[in-house]
Scaffold this active site. Structure first.
Site, PDB file in Angstrom:
ATOM      1  N   GLU A 116     -81.034  11.749   5.798  1.00  0.00           N
ATOM      2  CA  GLU A 116     -79.812  11.263   6.425  1.00  0.00           C
ATOM      3  C   GLU A 116     -80.098   9.663   6.496  1.00  0.00           C
ATOM      4  O   GLU A 116     -79.249   8.870   7.140  1.00  0.00           O
ATOM      5  CB  GLU A 116     -79.201  11.558   7.694  1.00  0.00           C
ATOM      6  N   HIS A 140     -77.883  11.715  15.309  1.00  0.00           N
ATOM      7  CA  HIS A 140     -77.222  12.641  14.729  1.00  0.00           C
ATOM      8  C   HIS A 140     -77.569  14.154  15.416  1.00  0.00           C
ATOM      9  O   HIS A 140     -78.906  14.534  15.432  1.00  0.00           O
ATOM     10  CB  HIS A 140     -77.393  12.565  13.058  1.00  0.00           C
ATOM     11  N   HIS A 142     -76.326  18.586  16.172  1.00  0.00           N
ATOM     12  CA  HIS A 142     -75.351  19.597  15.807  1.00  0.00           C
ATOM     13  C   HIS A 142     -75.123  20.627  16.773  1.00  0.00           C
ATOM     14  O   HIS A 142     -75.299  21.450  17.092  1.00  0.00           O
ATOM     15  CB  HIS A 142     -76.290  20.474  14.754  1.00  0.00           C
ATOM     16  N   GLU A 170     -63.552  11.463  32.379  1.00  0.00           N
ATOM     17  CA  GLU A 170     -64.334  10.420  32.179  1.00  0.00           C
ATOM     18  C   GLU A 170     -64.303   9.865  30.434  1.00  0.00           C
ATOM     19  O   GLU A 170     -64.732   8.950  30.346  1.00  0.00           O
ATOM     20  CB  GLU A 170     -65.619  10.802  32.508  1.00  0.00           C
ATOM     21  N   HIS A 211     -70.059  20.295  10.661  1.00  0.00           N
ATOM     22  CA  HIS A 211     -71.621  19.889  10.791  1.00  0.00           C
ATOM     23  C   HIS A 211     -72.267  19.283  12.010  1.00  0.00           C
ATOM     24  O   HIS A 211     -73.082  19.978  12.564  1.00  0.00           O
ATOM     25  CB  HIS A 211     -71.814  18.827   9.663  1.00  0.00           C
TER      26      HIS A 211
HETATM   27  P1  13P Z   1     -83.599  15.955   8.065  1.00  0.00           P
HETATM   28  O1  13P Z   1     -84.348  17.381   8.455  1.00  0.00           O
HETATM   29  O2  13P Z   1     -83.626  15.387   6.553  1.00  0.00           O
HETATM   30  O3  13P Z   1     -83.233  14.954   9.077  1.00  0.00           O
HETATM   31  O4  13P Z   1     -81.873  16.773   7.931  1.00  0.00           O
HETATM   32  C1  13P Z   1     -81.490  17.404   9.050  1.00  0.00           C
HETATM   33  C2  13P Z   1     -79.889  17.483   9.177  1.00  0.00           C
HETATM   34  O5  13P Z   1     -79.267  17.497  10.167  1.00  0.00           O
HETATM   35  C3  13P Z   1     -79.054  16.905   7.990  1.00  0.00           C
HETATM   36  O6  13P Z   1     -77.806  16.691   8.193  1.00  0.00           O
HETATM   37 ZN    ZN Z   2     -77.311  17.592  10.097  1.00  0.00          ZN
END
Ligand code: 13P
Ligand code: ZN
Length: 240
Positions: A116, A140, A142, A170, A211
């Site tokens: 990413e 980023h 999940h 909040e 995602h």
């Molecule tokens: P990477 O292992 O390349 O960082 O990818 C993980 C991910 O969350 C892709 O969106």
């Molecule tokens: Zn991801």
């Protein structure tokens, strides 16, 4: 000082471990990047190795020319970052055109930056301009409730913002601009980077439907706290 002991490296690894502890990072899920300050670069430079080749970023980030970023590696598990920081993470330098990078520290076992990276760097370029250089961290993850919410709510900035703001008192204070939402897109390339960085002009949080989320902030604490707050608010949702 060993670069491994530098405050920015310690804070970077701690964020990764905090995210792992909160179950935001199954397997290699998620990635983190930090734009080094001039002082960080001076502190770390004695361990930089400039022998490694320049590599195409896959997008153009001319305003980031000559800057340095600490980044997690593609395929690396956040669970391992604290114990194996130099294997799982590295520092990269952006060339004078903003089209290429090279690894100058870390990735000691042959790793390379997150898939990413185009999105991270395009977000950094947007947020650096929008905050007069204050924002340095792009994260980023999940988190399960935000992902679940994107299967329930219409993919709309206004609807997600309203639902998340109403769920926890909040929230309007923590993300006053609201959140942006993108429909499912192929990840790991330029197109999703362009779409995300467009949203980042307005928001500090962008949700990728089905995602996860991207957050931007000035410090590691602020950026992680933002992701944590959005996820906790999403947990408070039900489907009525
Ligand atoms: P990477 O292992 O390349 O960082 O990818 C993980 C991910 O969350 C892709 O969106
Ligand atoms: Zn991801």
């Amino acid at each position: 000082m060993k670069v491994l002991n530098a405050p920015f490296v310690q804070s970077f690894a701690k964020l990764c471990d905090d995210g792992w502890q909160l179950r935001f990072h199954e397997r290699n899920g998620g990635n983190l990047s930090y734009r080094l300050t001039d002082a960080d670069v001076e502190l770390a430079r004695h361990e930089f190795n400039t022998d490694r080749p320049w590599t195409e970023i896959g997008t153009d980030v001319p305003t980031l020319a000559g800057t340095y970023f600490m980044v997690t590696g593609t395929g690396q598990y956040f669970a391992n970052v604290l114990a194996k920081t130099m294997e799982t993470c590295g520092i990269i330098e952006i060339d004078e055109t903003g089209k290429r990078y090279r690894i100058v520290w870390g990735f000691t076992t042959g790793g390379r930056p997150t898939s990413e990276l185009p999105t991270h760097l395009m977000n950094h370029a947007v947020k650096m301009a929008a905050t007069n250089g204050a924002h340095r961290v792009i994260y980023h993850c999940h988190p399960v409730n935000v992902i679940a919410l994107s299967f329930i709510l219409p993919i709309s900035d206004a609807i997600f913002t309203k639902e998340l703001w109403e769920s926890m008192t909040e929230c309007p204070v923590v993300f006053p601009a609201g959140v942006g939402v993108l429909p499912w897109m192929v990840c790991g390339g330029r197109d999703i980077g362009v779409a995300t960085s467009e949203k980042m002009k307005k928001y500090d949080v962008v949700i990728w439907a089905h995602h996860g989320i991207f957050c931007s902030g000035s410090t590691f604490d602020e950026t992680f706290g933002l992701a944590h707050t959005v996820e906790k608010s999403a947990m408070g949702q039900d489907d009525d």
